[in-house]
Design a protein around this motif. Structure first.
Motif, PDB file in Angstrom:
ATOM      1  N   MET A  89       0.808  -1.227   0.000  1.00  0.00           N
ATOM      2  CA  MET A  89       0.000   0.000   0.000  1.00  0.00           C
ATOM      3  C   MET A  89       0.839   1.275   0.000  1.00  0.00           C
ATOM      4  O   MET A  89       0.319   2.349  -0.256  1.00  0.00           O
ATOM      5  N   ILE A  90       2.123   1.181   0.268  1.00  0.00           N
ATOM      6  CA  ILE A  90       2.953   2.376   0.381  1.00  0.00           C
ATOM      7  C   ILE A  90       2.911   3.195  -0.908  1.00  0.00           C
ATOM      8  O   ILE A  90       2.688   4.403  -0.892  1.00  0.00           O
ATOM      9  N   ARG A  91       3.103   2.536  -2.033  1.00  0.00           N
ATOM     10  CA  ARG A  91       3.156   3.275  -3.299  1.00  0.00           C
ATOM     11  C   ARG A  91       1.801   3.875  -3.688  1.00  0.00           C
ATOM     12  O   ARG A  91       1.732   4.764  -4.521  1.00  0.00           O
ATOM     13  N   ASP A  92       0.733   3.396  -3.050  1.00  0.00           N
ATOM     14  CA  ASP A  92      -0.606   3.906  -3.349  1.00  0.00           C
ATOM     15  C   ASP A  92      -0.986   5.109  -2.470  1.00  0.00           C
ATOM     16  O   ASP A  92      -1.991   5.762  -2.728  1.00  0.00           O
ATOM     17  N   LEU A  93      -0.199   5.415  -1.458  1.00  0.00           N
ATOM     18  CA  LEU A  93      -0.544   6.494  -0.520  1.00  0.00           C
ATOM     19  C   LEU A  93      -0.876   7.822  -1.208  1.00  0.00           C
ATOM     20  O   LEU A  93      -1.821   8.496  -0.797  1.00  0.00           O
ATOM     21  N   PRO A  94      -0.159   8.230  -2.259  1.00  0.00           N
ATOM     22  CA  PRO A  94      -0.506   9.508  -2.892  1.00  0.00           C
ATOM     23  C   PRO A  94      -1.918   9.528  -3.489  1.00  0.00           C
ATOM     24  O   PRO A  94      -2.478  10.604  -3.715  1.00  0.00           O
ATOM     25  N   ASN A  95      -2.507   8.360  -3.722  1.00  0.00           N
ATOM     26  CA  ASN A  95      -3.847   8.278  -4.302  1.00  0.00           C
ATOM     27  C   ASN A  95      -4.955   8.253  -3.250  1.00  0.00           C
ATOM     28  O   ASN A  95      -6.130   8.270  -3.600  1.00  0.00           O
TER      29      ASN A  95
END
Length: 195
Positions: free
Chosen positions: A108-114
């Protein structure tokens, strides 16, 4: 200030991987407590098959012997989809003396900006990214406002998922050592996930 980790999820059912994730974050960051936040309607996955009251009860049974863990059912008491920023805003209002850290898995880290109102969320909490050896992530791909609020903790590789547990129960297979014993007893007593 009391340092509190927040771990959200459907917990349908809560399993030993969830508990290990919480303990990994607690230990790595010296958190005073970890609050498990079961969601009613998650924005990023299908609605849980088990009602919120039962998922909360299973969490309470799983956490009963750890004084550093507790259930916070703020999202279960809210109607509609639960967004992290709304939950965090309300928790900060209720507990102004707590410093909150949102725990996320490496997936989920890479999805945080979304996430909804991500910049505002990054101002309100620090993020604890549980990094698994099979899912390294590249912080360079994250915006600075998240990168500056992200602390990593190394998470052991545990191949347990709630989806697999539900499938195994439907098939009449063992879930021993995948779930805490009180959760297994609760599932068996109520006949959950059998069909």
């Amino acid at each position: 200030m009391r340092k509190v980790g927040l771990l959200g999820g459907t917990f349908d059912p809560v399993h030993n991987g969830h508990l290990l994730a919480a303990e990994t974050a607690r230990d790595a960051l010296g958190l005073d407590e970890v609050w498990f936040i079961p969601t009613l309607v998650p924005p990023h996955k299908p609605q849980p098959g088990t009602d919120g009251a039962r998922r909360r009860d299973m969490l309470e049974a799983a956490l009963a012997n750890n004084p550093a863990f507790r259930v916070e059912d703020i999202e279960l008491r809210k109607e509609g989809t639960s967004y992290t920023i709304e939950t965090v805003t309300e928790l900060r209002r209720r507990y102004p003396a707590a410093q909150f850290h949102w725990i996320v898995g490496s997936d989920m880290i890479r999805d945080l900006p979304n996430w909804r109102r991500a910049e505002e969320l990054a101002e309100a909490v620090d993020f604890i990214g549980l990094e698994r050896p099979d899912q390294p992530s590249d912080d360079a791909l994250l915006p600075e406002y998240i990168r500056s609020k992200l602390v990593r903790a190394s998470m052991p590789l545990v191949g347990i998922s709630s989806t697999d547990i539900r499938r195994r129960i439907r098939e009449g297979r063992s879930v021993r050592y995948m779930l805490p014993d009180p959760v297994i007893e609760y599932i068996q007593r109520d006949g959950l996930y059998e069909s």
